[in-house]
Design a protein around this motif. Structure first.
Motif, PDB file in Angstrom:
ATOM      1  N   GLY A   4       0.811  -1.216   0.000  1.00  0.00           N
ATOM      2  CA  GLY A   4       0.000   0.000   0.000  1.00  0.00           C
ATOM      3  C   GLY A   4       0.841   1.261   0.000  1.00  0.00           C
ATOM      4  O   GLY A   4       0.393   2.320   0.447  1.00  0.00           O
ATOM      5  N   THR A   6       2.015   3.087  -2.605  1.00  0.00           N
ATOM      6  CA  THR A   6       1.480   4.124  -3.496  1.00  0.00           C
ATOM      7  C   THR A   6       0.219   4.753  -2.913  1.00  0.00           C
ATOM      8  O   THR A   6       0.026   5.966  -2.998  1.00  0.00           O
ATOM      9  CB  THR A   6       1.182   3.523  -4.891  1.00  0.00           C
ATOM     10  N   SER A   7      -0.615   3.929  -2.287  1.00  0.00           N
ATOM     11  CA  SER A   7      -1.811   4.466  -1.623  1.00  0.00           C
ATOM     12  C   SER A   7      -1.419   5.367  -0.455  1.00  0.00           C
ATOM     13  O   SER A   7      -2.081   6.379  -0.189  1.00  0.00           O
ATOM     14  CB  SER A   7      -2.689   3.317  -1.103  1.00  0.00           C
ATOM     15  N   GLN A  10      -0.426   8.598  -1.948  1.00  0.00           N
ATOM     16  CA  GLN A  10      -1.640   9.279  -2.397  1.00  0.00           C
ATOM     17  C   GLN A  10      -2.362   9.937  -1.222  1.00  0.00           C
ATOM     18  O   GLN A  10      -2.786  11.093  -1.300  1.00  0.00           O
ATOM     19  CB  GLN A  10      -2.571   8.286  -3.088  1.00  0.00           C
ATOM     20  N   ARG A  11      -2.512   9.218  -0.114  1.00  0.00           N
ATOM     21  CA  ARG A  11      -3.185   9.765   1.065  1.00  0.00           C
ATOM     22  C   ARG A  11      -2.401  10.930   1.649  1.00  0.00           C
ATOM     23  O   ARG A  11      -2.981  11.952   2.028  1.00  0.00           O
ATOM     24  CB  ARG A  11      -3.348   8.662   2.121  1.00  0.00           C
ATOM     25  N   TYR A  37      -1.774  10.207  -8.141  1.00  0.00           N
ATOM     26  CA  TYR A  37      -1.605  11.491  -7.454  1.00  0.00           C
ATOM     27  C   TYR A  37      -0.803  12.416  -8.389  1.00  0.00           C
ATOM     28  O   TYR A  37      -0.084  11.953  -9.277  1.00  0.00           O
ATOM     29  CB  TYR A  37      -0.880  11.317  -6.113  1.00  0.00           C
ATOM     30  N   LYS A 163      -2.928  -0.580   6.313  1.00  0.00           N
ATOM     31  CA  LYS A 163      -4.120  -1.433   6.156  1.00  0.00           C
ATOM     32  C   LYS A 163      -4.748  -1.786   7.507  1.00  0.00           C
ATOM     33  O   LYS A 163      -5.198  -2.919   7.727  1.00  0.00           O
ATOM     34  CB  LYS A 163      -3.788  -2.703   5.364  1.00  0.00           C
ATOM     35  N   LEU A 220      -6.088   3.859   3.051  1.00  0.00           N
ATOM     36  CA  LEU A 220      -7.368   3.875   2.333  1.00  0.00           C
ATOM     37  C   LEU A 220      -8.377   4.803   3.003  1.00  0.00           C
ATOM     38  O   LEU A 220      -9.025   5.613   2.338  1.00  0.00           O
ATOM     39  CB  LEU A 220      -7.930   2.456   2.248  1.00  0.00           C
TER      40      LEU A 220
END
Length: 293
Positions: A4, A6-7, A10-11, A37, A163, A220
């Motif tokens: 996660g 890249t997520s 992004q966040r 992003y 996560k 997320l």
């Protein structure tokens, strides 16, 4: 890879944009298909991953490593751009390839990391997949990776257990502080030889755990994101208080060693020249017989 990361970027980018303090974002992953992003500097604009694979006959990891090597030759330009924006942006976020070996243990990864650390407060974030770390052996693998990166980079560092919306990773923090809990989990897993190895490694890493910062979050949902920002701030201050003086000492020692080597080389050249002069017998005072001859 798959944790996660890249997520997470992004966040983090979305959080800073929401605060009206947009970051400067650099993507160093040449193999990613789509970046979710906004990116200011993208390695894919300079190096074509698939073209590198075809031209050099490489596999996926080899092509990533070669792409980084090619991009690294112009990384001084990236440093210049980051330095030019540093007065107007709160953070520069650099998304690295998920293949740890291709970045952390490569010459290009070392050059990039040291170039950043020598010019800006630099923090390393290791993103761990909490859902997969429920297995004691996988958890220990993550800790070994984290330990190797920390001692390789020698920079402020913290681990993100991502996560948390899937699995609450409080078990991981307990395992790091209570060996008996980890030992019980190993017994339940019944892994044989791997359990004995993980048990021994856990005892070895006990000192590493003591100084390790950890954060639980979900990229997320944004859960516990204030703790992530707090950890970044703490590590940034740690860089200024501890690592910046260390880098100053390293630079001073390097300059001193360079000056010493130059002095030794000059002394060696003088000795060689003196030996040559003596061998040629230049400057000998002739006697009267010599002069008559």
């Amino acid at each position: 890879a798959g944790s996660g990361k890249t997520s997470f970027v992004q966040r983090l980018t979305a959080h800073l944009h929401a605060k009206k303090t947009p970051p400067y974002v650099v993507n160093l992953d040449p193999a990613v298909r789509k970046v979710p992003y906004p990116v200011n500097i993208d390695i894919r604009d300079t190096v074509k991953y698939k073209q590198v694979m075809t031209e050099y006959g490489l596999g996926p990891n080899g092509a990533i490593l070669t792409s980084l090597n090619l991009f690294c030759t112009r990384f001084d330009k990236v440093i210049e751009l980051v330095r030019a924006r540093s007065s107007t942006v709160p953070l520069t976020i650099i998304d690295t390839p998920g293949q740890i070996e291709a970045f952390t243990w490569s010459a290009s990864g070392t050059i990039i990391t040291e170039a950043l650390a020598s010019s800006h407060p630099t923090v390393v974030v290791y993103v761990c997949d909490s859902a997969r770390a429920t297995a004691p052996a996988t958890f220990m693998s993550n800790m070994l990776y984290a330990c190797s990166i920390l001692y390789r980079t020698k920079l402020p560092f913290f681990v993100v257990f991502n996560k948390a919306d899937i699995v609450r990773p409080t078990f991981a923090q307990r395992w790091m502080t209570d060996f008996e809990r980890f030992d019980e989990a190993l017994e339940d897993a019944r892994g044989g030889y791997s359990n004995d190895l993980a048990r021994s490694l856990s005892l070895v890493l006990d000192e590493f755990y003591c100084g390790l910062k950890t954060v639980i979050c979900s990229a997320l949902t944004g859960e516990e994101w204030t703790r992530v920002m707090a950890a970044i701030g703490e590590c940034s201050q740690q860089y200024r208080d501890q690592y910046l003086p260390l880098y100053a000492q390293m630079r001073a020692k390097k300059a001193e060693d360079t000056a010493r080597k130059l002095k030794e080389q000059e002394a060696s050249k003088v000795d060689e020249l003196t030996s040559e002069v003596k061998s040629l017998d230049v400057g000998r005072v002739r006697d009267s017989d010599d002069e008559s001859e």
